[in-house]
Design a protein around this motif. Structure first.
Motif, PDB file in Angstrom:
ATOM      1  N   ASN A 201       0.773  -1.266  -0.042  1.00 33.81           N
ATOM      2  CA  ASN A 201       0.041   0.093   0.043  1.00 33.81           C
ATOM      3  C   ASN A 201       1.039   1.369   0.020  1.00 33.81           C
ATOM      4  N   GLN A 202       0.305   2.134  -0.396  1.00 37.20           N
ATOM      5  CA  GLN A 202       1.087   3.524  -0.710  1.00 37.20           C
ATOM      6  C   GLN A 202       1.275   4.357   0.715  1.00 37.20           C
ATOM      7  N   VAL A 203       2.345   4.817   1.028  1.00 36.74           N
ATOM      8  CA  VAL A 203       2.637   5.683   2.228  1.00 36.74           C
ATOM      9  C   VAL A 203       3.425   6.764   1.791  1.00 36.74           C
ATOM     10  N   GLU A 204       2.917   7.878   2.493  1.00 41.58           N
ATOM     11  CA  GLU A 204       3.104   9.041   2.268  1.00 41.58           C
ATOM     12  C   GLU A 204       3.540   9.785   3.896  1.00 41.58           C
TER      13      GLU A 204
ATOM     14  N   ASN B  61     -11.245   9.562  -1.407  1.00 42.52           N
ATOM     15  CA  ASN B  61     -10.499   9.292  -2.512  1.00 42.52           C
ATOM     16  C   ASN B  61     -10.718   7.982  -3.102  1.00 42.52           C
ATOM     17  N   GLU B  62     -11.934   7.445  -2.853  1.00 44.48           N
ATOM     18  CA  GLU B  62     -12.072   6.187  -3.111  1.00 44.48           C
ATOM     19  C   GLU B  62     -11.405   4.805  -2.482  1.00 44.48           C
ATOM     20  N   SER B  63     -10.803   5.267  -1.288  1.00 46.93           N
ATOM     21  CA  SER B  63      -9.934   4.206  -0.526  1.00 46.93           C
ATOM     22  C   SER B  63     -10.113   4.727   0.928  1.00 46.93           C
ATOM     23  N   THR B  64      -9.187   4.045   1.799  1.00 48.35           N
ATOM     24  CA  THR B  64      -9.286   4.090   3.210  1.00 48.35           C
ATOM     25  C   THR B  64      -7.881   4.188   3.538  1.00 48.35           C
ATOM     26  N   TYR B  65      -7.463   5.567   4.410  1.00 47.04           N
ATOM     27  CA  TYR B  65      -6.340   5.883   4.857  1.00 47.04           C
ATOM     28  C   TYR B  65      -6.170   5.945   6.419  1.00 47.04           C
ATOM     29  N   SER B  66      -4.920   5.505   6.635  1.00 47.63           N
ATOM     30  CA  SER B  66      -4.638   5.428   8.074  1.00 47.63           C
ATOM     31  C   SER B  66      -3.562   6.763   8.390  1.00 47.63           C
ATOM     32  N   ILE B  67      -4.079   7.814   9.141  1.00 44.57           N
ATOM     33  CA  ILE B  67      -2.994   8.928   9.385  1.00 44.57           C
ATOM     34  C   ILE B  67      -2.626   8.601  10.586  1.00 44.57           C
ATOM     35  N   GLN B  68      -1.306   8.432  10.798  1.00 45.23           N
ATOM     36  CA  GLN B  68      -0.905   8.127  12.146  1.00 45.23           C
ATOM     37  C   GLN B  68       0.004   9.681  12.465  1.00 45.23           C
TER      38      GLN B  68
ATOM     39  N   ILE C  58       1.255  14.990  11.718  1.00 41.75           N
ATOM     40  CA  ILE C  58       1.194  13.794  10.846  1.00 41.75           C
ATOM     41  C   ILE C  58       2.639  13.444  10.481  1.00 41.75           C
ATOM     42  N   ARG C  59       2.766  11.920  10.932  1.00 43.19           N
ATOM     43  CA  ARG C  59       4.026  11.439  10.885  1.00 43.19           C
ATOM     44  C   ARG C  59       3.849  10.433   9.458  1.00 43.19           C
ATOM     45  N   GLU C  60       2.681   9.903   9.145  1.00 41.36           N
ATOM     46  CA  GLU C  60       2.590   8.810   8.098  1.00 41.36           C
ATOM     47  C   GLU C  60       1.167   8.828   7.554  1.00 41.36           C
ATOM     48  N   VAL C  61       0.989   8.752   6.326  1.00 37.31           N
ATOM     49  CA  VAL C  61      -0.351   8.654   5.684  1.00 37.31           C
ATOM     50  C   VAL C  61      -0.403   7.195   4.832  1.00 37.31           C
TER      51      VAL C  61
END
Length: 151
Positions: free
Chosen positions: A3-6, A78-85, A109-112
């Motif tokens: 999965n994509q991580v930003e 955005n058609e998905s589910t995101y975990s914002i840590q 935010i440290r990671e999306v």
């Protein structure tokens, strides 16, 4: 496929978090040290690496953050589910220009992370209705979002 991580919010997520919306917030319970999940709606992206949210200033969420400031906000957009840590801290004990006693929390935010399972997309986003006076709800929502934007 991973999965994509930003390291920050991508533009579509930032744009979605410019208005009141349903998200879940995970904290570490101050008594049990276990997970604690709450649904909140007063959340705002201040910029692509900072989120604000408002909660009752007597909320267990604040006690949890006081003991362990690690949080995860779950966002469906955005058609998905995101975990914002990120790491949370009390920014204001009492949000100004709001009739309720709400605290303002700032999340760095440290990671999306896109956590949607492989080969799928969200086709309908969560919708909810306020179960009390609609006009009062709309007025309060405007007051809270405006106060967070000013903070």
């Amino acid at each position: 496929m991973a999965n994509q991580v930003e390291p920050r919010l991508i533009k579509p997520l930032y744009d979605e978090m410019q208005k009141e919306r349903f998200v879940t917030l995970a904290t570490i319970d101050f008594e049990t040290s276990g997970p604690n999940v709450s649904a909140i709606s007063w959340v705002l992206a201040k910029d692509d690496s900072t989120l604000y949210f408002a909660v009752d200033n007597r909320s267990r969420i604040l006690e949890n953050i006081n003991k362990n400031n690690k949080v995860v906000i779950n966002l469906i957009a955005n058609e998905s589910t995101y975990s914002i840590q990120g790491e949370a801290q009390l920014k204001e004990e009492r949000l100004q220009d709001v009739p309720l006693k709400l605290a303002l929390v700032e999340v760095t935010i440290r990671e999306v992370r896109d956590v949607m399972f492989y080969g799928s997309k969200i086709v309908t986003e969560v919708q909810y209705d306020k179960t009390y006076d609609k006009n009062a709800a709309e007025k309060l929502d405007r007051q809270v979002m405006e106060a967070m934007k000013k903070a």
